[in-house]
Enzyme design. Structure first.
Site, PDB file in Angstrom:
ATOM      1  N   SER A  48       0.861  -1.166  -0.030  1.00 37.62           N
ATOM      2  CA  SER A  48       0.075   0.115   0.154  1.00 37.62           C
ATOM      3  C   SER A  48       1.104   1.303  -0.365  1.00 37.62           C
ATOM      4  O   SER A  48       2.176   1.119   0.064  1.00 37.62           O
ATOM      5  CB  SER A  48      -0.846   0.067   1.261  1.00 37.62           C
ATOM      6  OG  SER A  48      -0.202   0.202   2.418  1.00 37.62           O
ATOM      7  N   ASP A  81      -1.246  -1.677  -3.971  1.00 42.01           N
ATOM      8  CA  ASP A  81      -2.681  -1.682  -3.563  1.00 42.01           C
ATOM      9  C   ASP A  81      -3.216  -0.369  -3.173  1.00 42.01           C
ATOM     10  O   ASP A  81      -2.588   0.462  -2.482  1.00 42.01           O
ATOM     11  CB  ASP A  81      -2.819  -2.372  -2.170  1.00 42.01           C
ATOM     12  CG  ASP A  81      -4.003  -2.628  -1.593  1.00 42.01           C
ATOM     13  OD1 ASP A  81      -4.916  -2.936  -2.126  1.00 42.01           O
ATOM     14  OD2 ASP A  81      -4.185  -2.847  -0.191  1.00 42.01           O
ATOM     15  N   HIS A  82      -4.381  -0.029  -3.656  1.00 50.32           N
ATOM     16  CA  HIS A  82      -5.034   1.359  -3.572  1.00 50.32           C
ATOM     17  C   HIS A  82      -4.195   2.451  -4.024  1.00 50.32           C
ATOM     18  O   HIS A  82      -3.975   3.375  -3.260  1.00 50.32           O
ATOM     19  CB  HIS A  82      -5.659   1.561  -1.942  1.00 50.32           C
ATOM     20  CG  HIS A  82      -6.590   0.512  -1.664  1.00 50.32           C
ATOM     21  ND1 HIS A  82      -8.057   0.772  -2.319  1.00 50.32           N
ATOM     22  CD2 HIS A  82      -6.801  -0.661  -1.016  1.00 50.32           C
ATOM     23  CE1 HIS A  82      -8.741  -0.265  -1.716  1.00 50.32           C
ATOM     24  NE2 HIS A  82      -7.936  -0.873  -1.053  1.00 50.32           N
ATOM     25  N   GLY A 211     -11.192  -6.076   1.347  1.00 47.93           N
ATOM     26  CA  GLY A 211     -12.004  -6.244   2.584  1.00 47.93           C
ATOM     27  C   GLY A 211     -12.418  -7.501   3.063  1.00 47.93           C
ATOM     28  O   GLY A 211     -13.534  -7.826   3.509  1.00 47.93           O
ATOM     29  N   SER A 213     -10.850 -10.058   4.920  1.00 51.50           N
ATOM     30  CA  SER A 213     -10.263 -10.514   6.469  1.00 51.50           C
ATOM     31  C   SER A 213     -11.747 -11.105   7.065  1.00 51.50           C
ATOM     32  O   SER A 213     -12.498 -10.644   7.002  1.00 51.50           O
ATOM     33  CB  SER A 213      -9.785  -9.479   7.270  1.00 51.50           C
ATOM     34  OG  SER A 213      -8.279  -9.380   6.895  1.00 51.50           O
ATOM     35  N   ILE A 254      -6.492  -9.497   1.965  1.00 51.06           N
ATOM     36  CA  ILE A 254      -6.509  -9.872   3.244  1.00 51.06           C
ATOM     37  C   ILE A 254      -5.283  -9.045   3.938  1.00 51.06           C
ATOM     38  O   ILE A 254      -4.314  -9.441   3.588  1.00 51.06           O
ATOM     39  CB  ILE A 254      -6.455 -11.318   3.514  1.00 51.06           C
ATOM     40  CG1 ILE A 254      -7.201 -12.154   3.011  1.00 51.06           C
ATOM     41  CG2 ILE A 254      -6.191 -11.728   4.940  1.00 51.06           C
ATOM     42  CD1 ILE A 254      -7.445 -13.585   3.041  1.00 51.06           C
ATOM     43  N   ASP A 255      -5.561  -8.002   4.708  1.00 47.67           N
ATOM     44  CA  ASP A 255      -4.664  -7.444   5.397  1.00 47.67           C
ATOM     45  C   ASP A 255      -4.805  -7.519   7.089  1.00 47.67           C
ATOM     46  O   ASP A 255      -3.933  -8.022   7.795  1.00 47.67           O
ATOM     47  CB  ASP A 255      -4.663  -6.120   5.155  1.00 47.67           C
ATOM     48  CG  ASP A 255      -3.412  -5.210   5.496  1.00 47.67           C
ATOM     49  OD1 ASP A 255      -2.662  -5.771   6.309  1.00 47.67           O
ATOM     50  OD2 ASP A 255      -3.326  -3.936   5.522  1.00 47.67           O
TER      51      ASP A 255
HETATM   52  P1  13P Z   1      -9.152  -6.180   5.206  1.00 48.83           P
HETATM   53  O1  13P Z   1      -9.122  -5.013   5.826  1.00 48.83           O
HETATM   54  O2  13P Z   1     -10.329  -6.763   5.305  1.00 48.83           O
HETATM   55  O3  13P Z   1      -7.904  -7.027   5.667  1.00 48.83           O
HETATM   56  O4  13P Z   1      -9.036  -5.797   3.560  1.00 48.83           O
HETATM   57  C1  13P Z   1      -7.620  -5.596   2.924  1.00 48.83           C
HETATM   58  C2  13P Z   1      -7.757  -5.169   1.611  1.00 48.83           C
HETATM   59  O5  13P Z   1      -8.604  -4.915   1.211  1.00 48.83           O
HETATM   60  C3  13P Z   1      -6.505  -4.450   1.100  1.00 48.83           C
HETATM   61  O6  13P Z   1      -6.751  -3.753  -0.142  1.00 48.83           O
HETATM   62  O1  G3H Z   2      -7.006  -1.538   2.099  1.00 42.03           O
HETATM   63  C1  G3H Z   2      -6.017  -1.291   2.829  1.00 42.03           C
HETATM   64  C2  G3H Z   2      -4.917  -2.172   3.209  1.00 42.03           C
HETATM   65  O2  G3H Z   2      -5.410  -2.834   4.391  1.00 42.03           O
HETATM   66  C3  G3H Z   2      -3.572  -1.473   3.612  1.00 42.03           C
HETATM   67  O3  G3H Z   2      -3.757  -0.684   4.731  1.00 42.03           O
HETATM   68  O4  G3H Z   2      -3.331   1.481   3.940  1.00 42.03           O
HETATM   69  O5  G3H Z   2      -2.817   0.973   6.358  1.00 42.03           O
HETATM   70  O6  G3H Z   2      -1.502   0.109   4.642  1.00 42.03           O
HETATM   71  P1  G3H Z   2      -2.727   0.486   4.891  1.00 42.03           P
HETATM   72 ZN    ZN Z   3      -8.575  -2.913  -0.531  1.00 43.96          ZN
END
Ligand code: 13P
Ligand code: G3H
Ligand code: ZN
Length: 315
Positions: A48, A81-82, A211, A213, A254-255
Site C-alpha cells: 500500500s 494496493d489502492h 476487505g 479478512s 487480506i490485510d
Molecule cells: P481487510 O481489511 O479486510 O484485510 O482488507 C484488506 C484489503 O482490502 C487491502 O486492499
Molecule cells: O486497504 C487497505 C489495506 O489494508 C492497506 O492498509 O493503507 O494501512 O497500509 P494501509
Molecule cells: Zn482494499
C-alpha cells in the site's frame, strides 16, 4: 519468481482465488513466503501507499528481492494496493511491480473512467496490468472514508461499461465487504446476487474482493484477554471464498487478519514474559504464526497445492 497477476488469474479463474496479502516489514515477508511454500500456493504481495512510506519504498523492494532468492520455488506477483494516479506512475516507472491498482472509486463514474484509462495506457505500455475499482466499500480505504451505511455496491451494468471503456485487467467490486476489523454492521453479508450479475456481464473477467479478512473470533477473544479492546470485531465468512471464486473472484485481499495475528502474538508474549525485551523473541513466534495463518487462508481460497500446476502453465 515474480510473474504478473494476469498470469496467475489465467491459471485460477473460476476454480480458486489467489490470496493477496499486504506486507510492511521483514517478519511479515518471511512469514508470508514460508506460509505459501508450506501450502504450495501461488500468491500476490500487496504494497500500500502507507507501506511504501513506513520505512522507505526501496526497503520493501529489497526485502522481496531477498525473499525471492531465499525461496526460489515461490511464484508470486507484486502489486500496488489502492494507488492514486501518481503512485501508480511511480510504481510503473520503477520496473519492479507486476501490477498496480488505481483506486479512483471515490470519484464520479466518468472521472473514475478518465483516471483509470490514463493509468491503463501507461501501465500497458510497460507490460504491467491494472486493477481498478468501481463502487465504494464501507470503512476506511487509504485517505478515503466512506460511511458503511452509505456503501455503494457495484452496479453490474456500469461494471461492464467501465471495463470496456477503461481497458482495465481486473475489477475490484463492492459486494458488501469493508476494510478493517469491523465489517457487516446489522444484517449485511456478502452480496452473491450482485456478484452473479457482474459475472454474467463480464464472463471470464477477473474480479477482486477487497476487505476480505475473516476477523476470527478466537483471535479477537485472545487479543481482548491479553489487554486489547476489539469488542464487536467481525469479518467475512472464509468458507464463502470458494463460492465467490466460482463467480469470478480471482483475487482476495487480506490485510487485517495478519495484523490481528501480530497483535495477538505480541500482546500475549509481553503479558506472559514481562521481563523480556528482545524483539526477536516475539518476532520468531510471529513469523511462525503468520506462516500458519497464510497456509490456512490458502486452503480456504483453494490456492493451496496449486503451485506446480501454475509453474507448468508458465512454461
Ligand atoms: P481487510 O481489511 O479486510 O484485510 O482488507 C484488506 C484489503 O482490502 C487491502 O486492499
Ligand atoms: O486497504 C487497505 C489495506 O489494508 C492497506 O492498509 O493503507 O494501512 O497500509 P494501509
Ligand atoms: Zn482494499
Amino acid at each position: 519468481m515474480i510473474v504478473t497477476t494476469k498470469q496467475l488469474f489465467e491459471a485460477a479463474y473460476g476454480q480458486y482465488a489467489i490470496g493477496a496479502y499486504n506486507i510492511n516489514n521483514l517478519e511479515q515477508t518471511m512469514g508470508l513466503f514460508r506460509g505459501n511454500m508450506d501450502s504450495q500456493a501461488p500468491f500476490i504481495i500487496q504494497i500500500s501507499k502507507g507501506a511504501r512510506s513506513y520505512t522507505h519504498k526501496a526497503m520493501l523492494e529489497a526485502l522481496i528481492r531477498a525473499a525471492d532468492q531465499i525461496f526460489p520455488e515461490a511464484i508470486f506477483a507484486v502489486h500496488l494496493d489502492h494507488g492514486d494516479e501518481q503512485t501508480c506512475y511511480d510504481c510503473i516507472e520503477s520496473g519492479f511491480y507486476s501490477s498496480v491498482m488505481i483506486d479512483a472509486s471515490h470519484e464520479p463514474f466518468e472521472k473514475n473512467i478518465e483516471i483509470t484509462r490514463r493509468v491503463v495506457e501507461a501501465a500497458h505500455a510497460r507490460g504491467l496490468v491494472v486493477e481498478a475499482e468501481l463502487g465504494q466499500l464501507g470503512g476506511v480505504e487509504e485517505h478515503v472514508k466512506v460511511d458503511e451505511a452509505n456503501a455503494k455496491l457495484t452496479n453490474p451494468d456500469q461494471a461492464k461499461e467501465f471495463v470496456e471503456r477503461t481497458g482495465c485487467d481486473s475489477l475490484a467490486c463492492a459486494i458488501g465487504t469493508s476494510h478493517g476489523a469491523f465489517k457487516f454492521s446489522g444484517s449485511q453479508g456478502l452480496h452473491f446476487d450482485v456478484l452473479e450479475e457482474i459475472q454474467k456481464r463480464l464472463p471470464g473477467f477477473p474480479l477482486v474482493m477487497h476487505g476480505s479478512s475473516s476477523v476470527p473470533q478466537e483471535e479477537v477473544e485472545r487479543i481482548n484477554a491479553a489487554g486489547g479492546n476489539l469488542k464487536g470485531a467481525k469479518g467475512v465468512n472464509e468458507d464463502e471464498f470458494k463460492r465467490a471464486a466460482t463467480l469470478g473472484v480471482t483475487k482476495v485481499n487480506i490485510d487485517t487478519d495478519g495484523r490481528l495475528v501480530w497483535t495477538r502474538v505480541h500482546r500475549e508474549f509481553f503479558r506472559d514474559f514481562p521481563e523480556k525485551f528482545d524483539l526477536r523473541d516475539p518476532g520468531k513466534i510471529f513469523m511462525a504464526e503468520y506462516a500458519k495463518f497464510i497456509a490456512h487462508k490458502n486452503e480456504k481460497l483453494g490456492s493451496a497445492g496449486r503451485l506446480e500446476e501454475v509453474r507448468a502453465m508458465l512454461k
